[in-house]
Design a protein around this motif. Structure first.
Motif, PDB file in Angstrom:
ATOM      1  N   THR A 419      37.197  35.860  45.225  1.00  0.00           N
ATOM      2  CA  THR A 419      36.409  35.226  43.978  1.00  0.00           C
ATOM      3  C   THR A 419      34.742  35.023  44.499  1.00  0.00           C
ATOM      4  O   THR A 419      34.496  34.387  45.524  1.00  0.00           O
ATOM      5  CB  THR A 419      37.176  33.914  43.782  1.00  0.00           C
ATOM      6  OG1 THR A 419      38.271  34.164  43.476  1.00  0.00           O
ATOM      7  CG2 THR A 419      36.170  33.236  42.594  1.00  0.00           C
ATOM      8  N   VAL A 420      33.788  35.773  43.794  1.00  0.00           N
ATOM      9  CA  VAL A 420      32.465  35.671  44.135  1.00  0.00           C
ATOM     10  C   VAL A 420      31.577  34.728  43.382  1.00  0.00           C
ATOM     11  O   VAL A 420      30.717  34.241  43.810  1.00  0.00           O
ATOM     12  CB  VAL A 420      31.938  37.071  44.433  1.00  0.00           C
ATOM     13  CG1 VAL A 420      32.800  37.701  45.458  1.00  0.00           C
ATOM     14  CG2 VAL A 420      32.002  37.615  42.977  1.00  0.00           C
ATOM     15  N   GLY A 421      31.867  34.383  42.118  1.00  0.00           N
ATOM     16  CA  GLY A 421      31.219  33.558  41.250  1.00  0.00           C
ATOM     17  C   GLY A 421      31.987  32.438  40.343  1.00  0.00           C
ATOM     18  O   GLY A 421      33.108  33.265  39.896  1.00  0.00           O
ATOM     19  N   ALA A 422      31.501  31.727  39.930  1.00  0.00           N
ATOM     20  CA  ALA A 422      31.985  30.843  39.001  1.00  0.00           C
ATOM     21  C   ALA A 422      30.962  30.659  37.933  1.00  0.00           C
ATOM     22  O   ALA A 422      29.875  30.173  37.855  1.00  0.00           O
ATOM     23  CB  ALA A 422      32.418  29.452  39.417  1.00  0.00           C
ATOM     24  N   GLY A 423      31.281  31.106  36.554  1.00  0.00           N
ATOM     25  CA  GLY A 423      30.506  31.215  35.479  1.00  0.00           C
ATOM     26  C   GLY A 423      31.017  30.182  34.246  1.00  0.00           C
ATOM     27  O   GLY A 423      32.112  29.852  34.079  1.00  0.00           O
TER      28      GLY A 423
END
Length: 426
Positions: A419-423
């Motif tokens: 998991t590389v980003g939370a949008g």
């Protein structure tokens, strides 16, 4: 019904508050949680005895309550919090889930993880240092994640002689900064986590403070209105087909309600097909329900046998989510490798899996000033910025401000599966 069964049912029906703690290094987050657990009688005797023995061996003057939360060996050795530690406790008024998040700048991403499901954020400030960069950073993230309640705890008041003047100075500093944020309710409490002042019991050392203790505030803050009970959203997680002789034609749709209220007899629409039907029954694990709402997990049956799969959404015909592939959102970057401005990533939105391409990086946010940085568009670890993506499948979404569940997207590296980003959809 026996007394034990009555008590068990009462416990299950109790209101739940999820809250996160944040603050800079050594502001006393772990000690505060330890104090909450200890003073609310939520610690087993053998666990407490082991910690008291450990503190004696180290020659500590007081029991090191931080050991109740710092579970990793590296945390205990360095005296810092590295990972998110979840703790559970209850009082006669409420059940609680605490996410103790790290204070170091390099672990800011862990705060995003811990705060993503929180109803409330407890932000600690060292009474000697006042509002600093990390205070602003954590308050901004709490606001970005639509946490509607913040408790600013001015800790270590014992080290400033319980000064009323120092408390109000810090309170005014934070009020000035927080006026730029989207947080409807902020409480200010002067505490000493080490001695327990204003944590569970009122402090005799600060007679000038007329407000509530931290525990009383946590027990009584109203969060039921924070859920979206207007927009009916039911992302389908699983289609249940028991194939039993008792229910030969049973087809149920299981998942967690993301918003609104559903009742048997309601007309609903299935997305993306657009077919309509009526709700026949709604079941939880034990009961058939007359109505269901967020965040209940249920299984629905419909009057008509229509094609619905995992990743589809059940909504109301007159109040449907936005359907689209071009998504404008804020992103918190969680990976050491920076965001590829034209890269392709896997995404997860509610129960739907898809892929996307980054169409545009619009700007990065200076977390300390809240100003847009138009010139620097490289979004790296712990950075927050605004991007635009195009997805391979249409998503059924609302803005994050309106609904935290249908407005959030997880970005995943296709090759490492990290998991590389939370949008957060705008």
């Amino acid at each position: 019904m026996s007394t034990n069964e009555t008590e068990a049912n009462k416990y299950l029906d109790m209101d739940l508050l999820r809250f996160t703690t944040a603050g800079s290094v050594d502001d006393g987050k772990s000690t505060l949680i330890g104090r909450l657990l200890y003073d609310s009688k939520s610690i087993f005797d053998d666990r407490m005895e082991a910690i008291e023995e450990s503190s004696k061996k180290k020659g500590d003057e007081y029991t090191n309550l931080a050991l109740l939360t710092d579970g990793l060996s590296a945390e205990r050795e360095q005296g810092i919090t590295i990972d998110v530690a979840y703790r559970y406790f209850s009082t006669p008024e409420r059940k609680f889930i605490i996410a103790d998040t790290p204070g170091h700048v390099q672990y800011t991403r862990n705060m995003v993880t811990g705060a993503s499901t929180a109803n409330l954020a407890v932000i600690l400030v060292d009474a000697r240092n006042g509002v600093i960069e990390q205070t602003c950073r954590h308050a901004f993230i709490a606001s970005l994640l639509q946490i509607k309640h913040i408790v600013l705890c001015v800790n270590k008041m014992d080290l400033v002689d319980y000064s009323e003047e120092q408390f109000h100075k810090i309170k005014d500093e934070f009020k000035t900064f927080s006026s730029k944020l989207d947080v409807p309710e902020i409480h200010y409490i002067p505490i000493s986590a080490l001695y327990g002042d204003n944590v569970v019991e009122e402090s005799d050392n600060m007679p000038w403070y007329k407000g509530s203790t931290l525990l009383y505030t946590l027990e009584n803050v109203q969060v039921s209105g924070d859920y979206d009970h207007v927009d009916s959203r039911f992302p389908v997680q699983w289609v249940t087909r028991p194939q039993s002789t008792e229910y030969p034609d049973y087809r149920g749709y299981a998942g967690q309600i993301a918003g609104g209220v559903f009742k048997p007899g309601d007309e609903v629409v299935a997305l993306p097909s657009g077919f309509t039907s009526e709700i026949k029954e709604i079941h939880t694990f034990e009961n058939e329900e007359e109505e269901a709402f967020s965040p209940m997990s249920v299984t629905m049956t419909l009057e008509d046998d229509i094609d619905i799969s995992r990743g589809d959404m059940i909504a109301k015909p007159d109040n449907q989510p936005t359907v689209g592939q071009d998504i404008d959102m804020m992103v918190c970057w969680l990976n050491k490798e920076p965001l590829d401005p034209h890269g392709k990533y896997a995404i997860k939105h509610t129960t739907k899996d898809a892929r996307c391409v980054i169409k545009e990086v619009k700007y990065k946010v200076n977390i300390n000033t809240l100003h847009r940085v138009e010139g620097d568009k490289e979004i790296g670890l712990n950075d927050i910025g605004r991007i635009k993506i195009r997805t391979t499948k249409p998503l059924f979404y609302d803005s994050y401000k309106r609904n935290r569940k249908t407005g959030s997207i997880i970005i995943i590296d296709e090759y490492t599966h990290e998991t590389v980003g939370a949008g957060m959809i705008l």
